[in-house]
Design a protein around this motif. Structure first.
Motif, mmCIF file in Angstrom:
data_model
loop_
_atom_site.group_PDB
_atom_site.id
_atom_site.type_symbol
_atom_site.label_atom_id
_atom_site.label_comp_id
_atom_site.label_asym_id
_atom_site.label_seq_id
_atom_site.Cartn_x
_atom_site.Cartn_y
_atom_site.Cartn_z
ATOM 1 N N GLN A 67 0.807 -1.214 0.000
ATOM 2 C CA GLN A 67 0.000 0.000 0.000
ATOM 3 C C GLN A 67 0.848 1.276 0.000
ATOM 4 O OE1 GLN A 67 -2.538 -1.604 3.365
ATOM 5 N NE2 GLN A 67 -4.079 -0.463 2.223
ATOM 6 N N CYS B 57 -10.681 -0.316 3.800
ATOM 7 C CA CYS B 57 -9.279 -0.449 3.409
ATOM 8 C C CYS B 57 -8.771 0.928 2.994
ATOM 9 C CB CYS B 57 -9.173 -1.428 2.246
ATOM 10 S SG CYS B 57 -7.484 -1.654 1.652
ATOM 11 N N LEU B 58 -7.584 1.303 3.453
ATOM 12 C CA LEU B 58 -7.048 2.620 3.128
ATOM 13 C C LEU B 58 -6.822 2.790 1.628
ATOM 14 C CD1 LEU B 58 -4.526 3.106 6.079
ATOM 15 C CD2 LEU B 58 -6.790 4.151 5.813
ATOM 16 N N HIS C 57 -6.815 -9.560 6.742
ATOM 17 C CA HIS C 57 -6.864 -8.525 5.698
ATOM 18 C C HIS C 57 -5.439 -8.140 5.262
ATOM 19 C CE1 HIS C 57 -8.840 -4.722 4.028
ATOM 20 N NE2 HIS C 57 -7.556 -4.417 3.975
ATOM 21 N N HIS D 278 -3.179 -8.691 1.687
ATOM 22 C CA HIS D 278 -2.445 -7.658 0.936
ATOM 23 C C HIS D 278 -1.050 -8.151 0.537
ATOM 24 C CE1 HIS D 278 -4.690 -3.915 0.771
ATOM 25 N NE2 HIS D 278 -4.979 -3.937 2.062
HETATM 26 ZN ZN LIG Z 1 -6.412 -2.914 3.097
#
Ligand SMILES: [Zn+2]
Length: 186
Positions: free
Chosen positions: A50, A107-108, A149, A153
């Motif tokens: 991310q 989710c960001l 989660h 990722h």
């Molecule tokens: Zn996420």
């Protein structure tokens, strides 16, 4: 340093993270930046993908969430989950309980999108810390959900992949728009 958060549509989010073989200054500084970025964004977890790195590295902090309890055993001992936060986890391996439970997730990398997602009710996670120690985490409640989660990722899996077809359909136009904006901004 706060880092820009990659959004849905960015191909790095689909990259499987490489094992972190050695904790050097680069990894320590990335982990510190990820913690700062997660906290600034009021997130409960953040994966290296991310912030643009395909690595098996994630940070988690559920200590600010009061309405969704967690249970934690750290290396076999019962622990107050908040007191063990934040977690910096390298090369995590996850075992899932068979029983599942539905719960709300965001989710960001997907601003303003939340959905009910089925997850294992509890997990066991084995990972390494920045100090090079092995750590064993048995978690239930919110922490269990966040760990699942984040490990997703690290394997290039996104919560949209786990949405029911109904939830996915209801978010379809937003997801499409987000993907388009992300690609346009790259
Ligand atoms: Zn996420």
């Amino acid at each position: 340093m706060k880092l820009p958060i990659r959004k849905y549509g960015d191909p790095i989010l689909r990259a499987k993270g490489k094992r972190v073989e050695k904790v050097d200054e680069r990894i320590r500084s990335l982990a510190a930046d990820m913690l700062e970025t997660m906290h600034e964004a009021n997130g409960v977890g953040l994966a290296a993908q991310q912030v643009g790195h395909a690595l098996q590295l994630t940070v988690v902090d559920i200590s600010q969430v009061e309405d969704r309890p967690s249970n934690l055993k750290l290396n076999g001992d019962d622990k107050d989950p908040a007191s063990a936060m934040p977690l910096v986890l390298l090369n995590p391996k996850l075992s899932l309980a068979d029983e599942t439970v539905s719960g709300n997730e965001g989710c960001l990398s997907f601003p303003d999108i939340t959905a009910e997602i089925d997850r294992a009710i509890s997990v066991t996670l084995e990972a390494e810390t920045l100090e090079g120690d092995a750590v064993r985490i048995e978690a239930a409640g919110l922490l269990s959900r966040v760990l699942q989660h984040e490990v997703d990722h690290l394997n290039g899996i996104l919560f949209v992949d786990r949405m029911s077809s109904v939830a996915k359909a209801s978010h379809a136009s937003r997801l499409k728009r987000l993907q388009k904006e992300t690609v346009k901004g790259m």
